[in-house]
Design a protein around this motif. Structure first.
Motif, PDB file in Angstrom:
ATOM      1  N   SER A   1      -6.176  12.554  -1.152  1.00  0.00           N
ATOM      2  CA  SER A   1      -5.352  13.382  -2.031  1.00  0.00           C
ATOM      3  C   SER A   1      -5.728  13.217  -3.503  1.00  0.00           C
ATOM      4  N   GLN A   2      -6.678  12.351  -3.786  1.00  0.00           N
ATOM      5  CA  GLN A   2      -7.099  12.133  -5.170  1.00  0.00           C
ATOM      6  C   GLN A   2      -8.266  13.064  -5.497  1.00  0.00           C
ATOM      7  N   PRO A   3      -8.375  13.480  -6.759  1.00  0.00           N
ATOM      8  CA  PRO A   3      -9.489  14.361  -7.122  1.00  0.00           C
ATOM      9  C   PRO A   3     -10.826  13.638  -6.986  1.00  0.00           C
ATOM     10  N   ALA A   4     -11.810  14.364  -6.473  1.00  0.00           N
ATOM     11  CA  ALA A   4     -13.143  13.778  -6.317  1.00  0.00           C
ATOM     12  C   ALA A   4     -13.834  13.652  -7.671  1.00  0.00           C
ATOM     13  N   ARG A   5     -13.530  14.590  -8.544  1.00  0.00           N
ATOM     14  CA  ARG A   5     -14.135  14.549  -9.880  1.00  0.00           C
ATOM     15  C   ARG A   5     -13.222  15.287 -10.832  1.00  0.00           C
TER      16      ARG A   5
ATOM     17  N   ALA B   1       0.813  -1.220   0.000  1.00  0.00           N
ATOM     18  CA  ALA B   1       0.000   0.000   0.000  1.00  0.00           C
ATOM     19  C   ALA B   1       0.847   1.272   0.000  1.00  0.00           C
ATOM     20  N   GLU B   2       2.161   1.158   0.144  1.00  0.00           N
ATOM     21  CA  GLU B   2       3.012   2.348   0.246  1.00  0.00           C
ATOM     22  C   GLU B   2       2.923   3.257  -0.971  1.00  0.00           C
ATOM     23  N   ASP B   3       2.755   2.696  -2.146  1.00  0.00           N
ATOM     24  CA  ASP B   3       2.726   3.539  -3.340  1.00  0.00           C
ATOM     25  C   ASP B   3       1.308   3.900  -3.778  1.00  0.00           C
ATOM     26  N   GLN B   4       0.335   3.561  -2.956  1.00  0.00           N
ATOM     27  CA  GLN B   4      -1.048   3.918  -3.260  1.00  0.00           C
ATOM     28  C   GLN B   4      -1.325   5.304  -2.699  1.00  0.00           C
TER      29      GLN B   4
END
Length: 153
Positions: free
Chosen positions: A115-119, A107-110
């Motif tokens: 921090s990911q865009p919602a849309r 999971a370290e590189d996930q």
């Protein structure tokens, strides 16, 4: 080789030959890999078998020769195996890695979901429709802009 893999999976570390295991540590010297070419041979073997480089420092001391193997950490998001086994240390023993340890490494590189865009690719009208822009400006105690571009700005 197994200890190198285990150390790499646990963030890297050192293997020291020529020093006692028990405290207080004493230099006793080591004759490991002392013949001509043997030290370079083990370095080469490690790279060939494990596919990563371990730095080896040879120290001469009045009480004997000491070898320090510096094992790097495994690549981010990737656990290392030796002969099909993902290894870790448990005290002085080597054991297969537990599922929780493997999961943590994988999971370290996930990216964190936060921090990911919602849309993505939302039009200006979508942005205004999806956000409560009226409340935003009220909370800032700013009058609501008169144009869509000013709201987006």
């Amino acid at each position: 080789m197994k200890y190198c893999v285990a150390l790499a999976n646990e963030g890297g570390g050192y293997i020291v030959l020529g020093v006692t295991d028990k405290r207080p540590r004493q230099i006793v010297g080591s004759i490991a890999y002392s013949k001509a070419g043997e030290l370079n041979g083990i370095k080469s073997r490690i790279v060939n078998e494990l596919r990563f480089r371990v730095e080896v420092t040879e120290l001469e001391h009045e009480k004997g020769r000491v070898l320090v193997f510096e094992v790097p950490t495994c690549p981010v998001g990737r656990a290392l195996d030796y002969e099909g086994a993902y290894l870790m240390r448990v005290g002085e023993e080597l054991r297969p890695m537990t599922p929780d340890m493997l999961k943590r490494i994988f999971a370290e590189d996930q990216q964190d979901w936060f921090s990911q865009p919602a849309r993505c690719d939302a039009s200006p009208d979508d942005v205004i429709a999806l956000l409560d822009t009226q409340t935003y400006f009220e909370l800032l105690k700013i009058s609501y802009p008169t144009s869509r571009d000013a709201v987006l700005e």
